[in-house]
Scaffold this motif. Structure first.
Motif, PDB file in Angstrom:
ATOM      1  N   ALA A  32      78.258  33.865  33.120  1.00 40.69           N
ATOM      2  CA  ALA A  32      77.279  34.853  32.681  1.00 40.69           C
ATOM      3  C   ALA A  32      75.883  34.244  32.663  1.00 40.69           C
ATOM      4  O   ALA A  32      75.037  34.652  31.914  1.00 40.69           O
ATOM      5  CB  ALA A  32      77.646  35.378  31.306  1.00 40.69           C
ATOM      6  N   ASN A  36      71.803  37.783  38.559  1.00 37.99           N
ATOM      7  CA  ASN A  36      72.591  39.013  38.544  1.00 37.99           C
ATOM      8  C   ASN A  36      73.979  38.651  38.037  1.00 37.99           C
ATOM      9  O   ASN A  36      74.691  37.877  38.657  1.00 37.99           O
ATOM     10  CB  ASN A  36      72.692  39.636  39.935  1.00 37.99           C
ATOM     11  CG  ASN A  36      71.388  40.253  40.369  1.00 37.99           C
ATOM     12  OD1 ASN A  36      70.704  40.898  39.584  1.00 37.99           O
ATOM     13  ND2 ASN A  36      71.036  40.048  41.624  1.00 37.99           N
ATOM     14  N   ILE A  37      74.368  39.231  36.929  1.00 38.77           N
ATOM     15  CA  ILE A  37      75.624  38.878  36.268  1.00 38.77           C
ATOM     16  C   ILE A  37      76.661  39.958  36.534  1.00 38.77           C
ATOM     17  O   ILE A  37      76.376  41.144  36.401  1.00 38.77           O
ATOM     18  CB  ILE A  37      75.393  38.706  34.758  1.00 38.77           C
ATOM     19  CG1 ILE A  37      74.444  37.538  34.523  1.00 38.77           C
ATOM     20  CG2 ILE A  37      76.704  38.515  34.019  1.00 38.77           C
ATOM     21  CD1 ILE A  37      73.910  37.453  33.122  1.00 38.77           C
ATOM     22  N   THR A  38      77.868  39.532  36.901  1.00 41.44           N
ATOM     23  CA  THR A  38      78.984  40.449  37.080  1.00 41.44           C
ATOM     24  C   THR A  38      80.192  39.830  36.395  1.00 41.44           C
ATOM     25  O   THR A  38      80.617  38.736  36.773  1.00 41.44           O
ATOM     26  CB  THR A  38      79.286  40.682  38.572  1.00 41.44           C
ATOM     27  OG1 THR A  38      78.108  41.182  39.200  1.00 41.44           O
ATOM     28  CG2 THR A  38      80.405  41.675  38.757  1.00 41.44           C
ATOM     29  N   ALA A  51      74.236  37.788  27.974  1.00 39.75           N
ATOM     30  CA  ALA A  51      73.694  37.416  29.287  1.00 39.75           C
ATOM     31  C   ALA A  51      72.557  36.432  29.098  1.00 39.75           C
ATOM     32  O   ALA A  51      71.665  36.655  28.278  1.00 39.75           O
ATOM     33  CB  ALA A  51      73.194  38.648  30.030  1.00 39.75           C
ATOM     34  N   HIS A  53      69.612  34.548  31.271  1.00 39.49           N
ATOM     35  CA  HIS A  53      68.896  34.525  32.547  1.00 39.49           C
ATOM     36  C   HIS A  53      67.937  33.346  32.566  1.00 39.49           C
ATOM     37  O   HIS A  53      67.182  33.132  31.630  1.00 39.49           O
ATOM     38  CB  HIS A  53      68.127  35.838  32.746  1.00 39.49           C
ATOM     39  CG  HIS A  53      69.017  36.983  33.072  1.00 39.49           C
ATOM     40  ND1 HIS A  53      69.421  37.267  34.357  1.00 39.49           N
ATOM     41  CD2 HIS A  53      69.623  37.897  32.284  1.00 39.49           C
ATOM     42  CE1 HIS A  53      70.220  38.317  34.339  1.00 39.49           C
ATOM     43  NE2 HIS A  53      70.364  38.715  33.086  1.00 39.49           N
ATOM     44  N   THR A  62      70.267  43.014  37.894  1.00 36.25           N
ATOM     45  CA  THR A  62      71.266  44.043  37.625  1.00 36.25           C
ATOM     46  C   THR A  62      72.527  43.340  37.139  1.00 36.25           C
ATOM     47  O   THR A  62      73.154  42.601  37.894  1.00 36.25           O
ATOM     48  CB  THR A  62      71.581  44.872  38.886  1.00 36.25           C
ATOM     49  OG1 THR A  62      70.380  45.488  39.351  1.00 36.25           O
ATOM     50  CG2 THR A  62      72.611  45.952  38.579  1.00 36.25           C
ATOM     51  N   ASP A  63      72.857  43.544  35.871  1.00 38.75           N
ATOM     52  CA  ASP A  63      74.049  42.944  35.286  1.00 38.75           C
ATOM     53  C   ASP A  63      75.116  44.021  35.126  1.00 38.75           C
ATOM     54  O   ASP A  63      74.834  45.113  34.656  1.00 38.75           O
ATOM     55  CB  ASP A  63      73.733  42.346  33.911  1.00 38.75           C
ATOM     56  CG  ASP A  63      72.720  41.208  33.997  1.00 38.75           C
ATOM     57  OD1 ASP A  63      72.527  40.660  35.096  1.00 38.75           O
ATOM     58  OD2 ASP A  63      72.127  40.870  32.949  1.00 38.75           O
ATOM     59  N   THR A  64      76.342  43.683  35.505  1.00 44.49           N
ATOM     60  CA  THR A  64      77.449  44.632  35.411  1.00 44.49           C
ATOM     61  C   THR A  64      78.578  44.000  34.612  1.00 44.49           C
ATOM     62  O   THR A  64      79.103  42.956  34.988  1.00 44.49           O
ATOM     63  CB  THR A  64      77.952  45.012  36.817  1.00 44.49           C
ATOM     64  OG1 THR A  64      76.854  45.505  37.585  1.00 44.49           O
ATOM     65  CG2 THR A  64      79.034  46.079  36.743  1.00 44.49           C
TER      66      THR A  64
END
Length: 200
Positions: A32, A36-38, A51, A53, A62-64
């Protein structure tokens, strides 16, 4: 007469607030820690979100966050919080959605209009969702760390080069219609039994 749904939601909001406080104090796994976090995890009644960054980008991140649990239906609520006093600690939320439903500021406004050192987006009332549950967060960061090792809380890293947000997703299952019918039939049976017993 007490509105049971309102009492249940207040009880759920207490769990939501506690989960946000816990999530704010916990730094989770390194997956995380990217621009861009998934992530994908199993759904629990209370799910922390975090999250970190460290890469500044002129483009929004865009984090999902995906929470899986078969295909059950739930009532869900979510909250996300960020706090950054310097430009390198700051995250500005552009939008956040819970299965496509927009989260808003606590006063009901658009998160894109509420930029500052302290930002919160939240679901103002429970949302009926079907698993998998997906939270998508879009925003911008002023982080300049370049890597997780350059973030303040990590050994040897200069302070203030990273930005983060945390939050929680709280869910409660919605009973299926068949379960409600079974409950109703049981209560009707008890009522008929009690009535026949009194008349005999």
């Amino acid at each position: 007469m007490v509105n049971k749904a309102a009492v249940k939601w207040r009880f759920t909001m207490k769990h939501l607030i506690v989960a946000v406080m816990i999530a704010a104090m916990v730094v989770v796994a390194t997956d995380a820690r990217a621009n861009n976090i998934t992530t994908s995890t199993a759904l629990q009644p209370s799910n922390p979100i975090f999250a970190l960054h460290f890469d500044h980008s002129p483009n929004p991140f865009t984090d999902t966050f995906t929470f899986t649990a078969g295909s059950s239906t739930f009532q869900a609520g979510a909250v996300l919080v960020t706090f950054g006093l310097t430009s390198t600690n700051n995250i500005d939320f552009t939008s956040a959605t819970l299965n496509g439903t927009a989260l808003t500021t606590p006063t009901g406004g658009n998160p894109n209009l509420a930029h500052g050192p302290f930002e919160t987006v939240i679901t103002l009332s429970p949302i009926n969702v079907t698993a998998p549950i997906k939270i998508v967060v879009i925003g911008t960061t002023g982080a300049t760390g370049g890597s997780a090792s350059n973030c303040g809380p990590f050994p040897g890293g200069p302070p203030g080069n990273c930005s983060s947000y945390s939050g929680a997703l709280v869910v409660a299952p919605i009973p299926e219609p068949a379960s409600l019918m079974l409950l109703g039939a049981g209560l009707a049976g008890i009522g008929i039994w009690s009535w026949r017993r009194k008349s005999a």
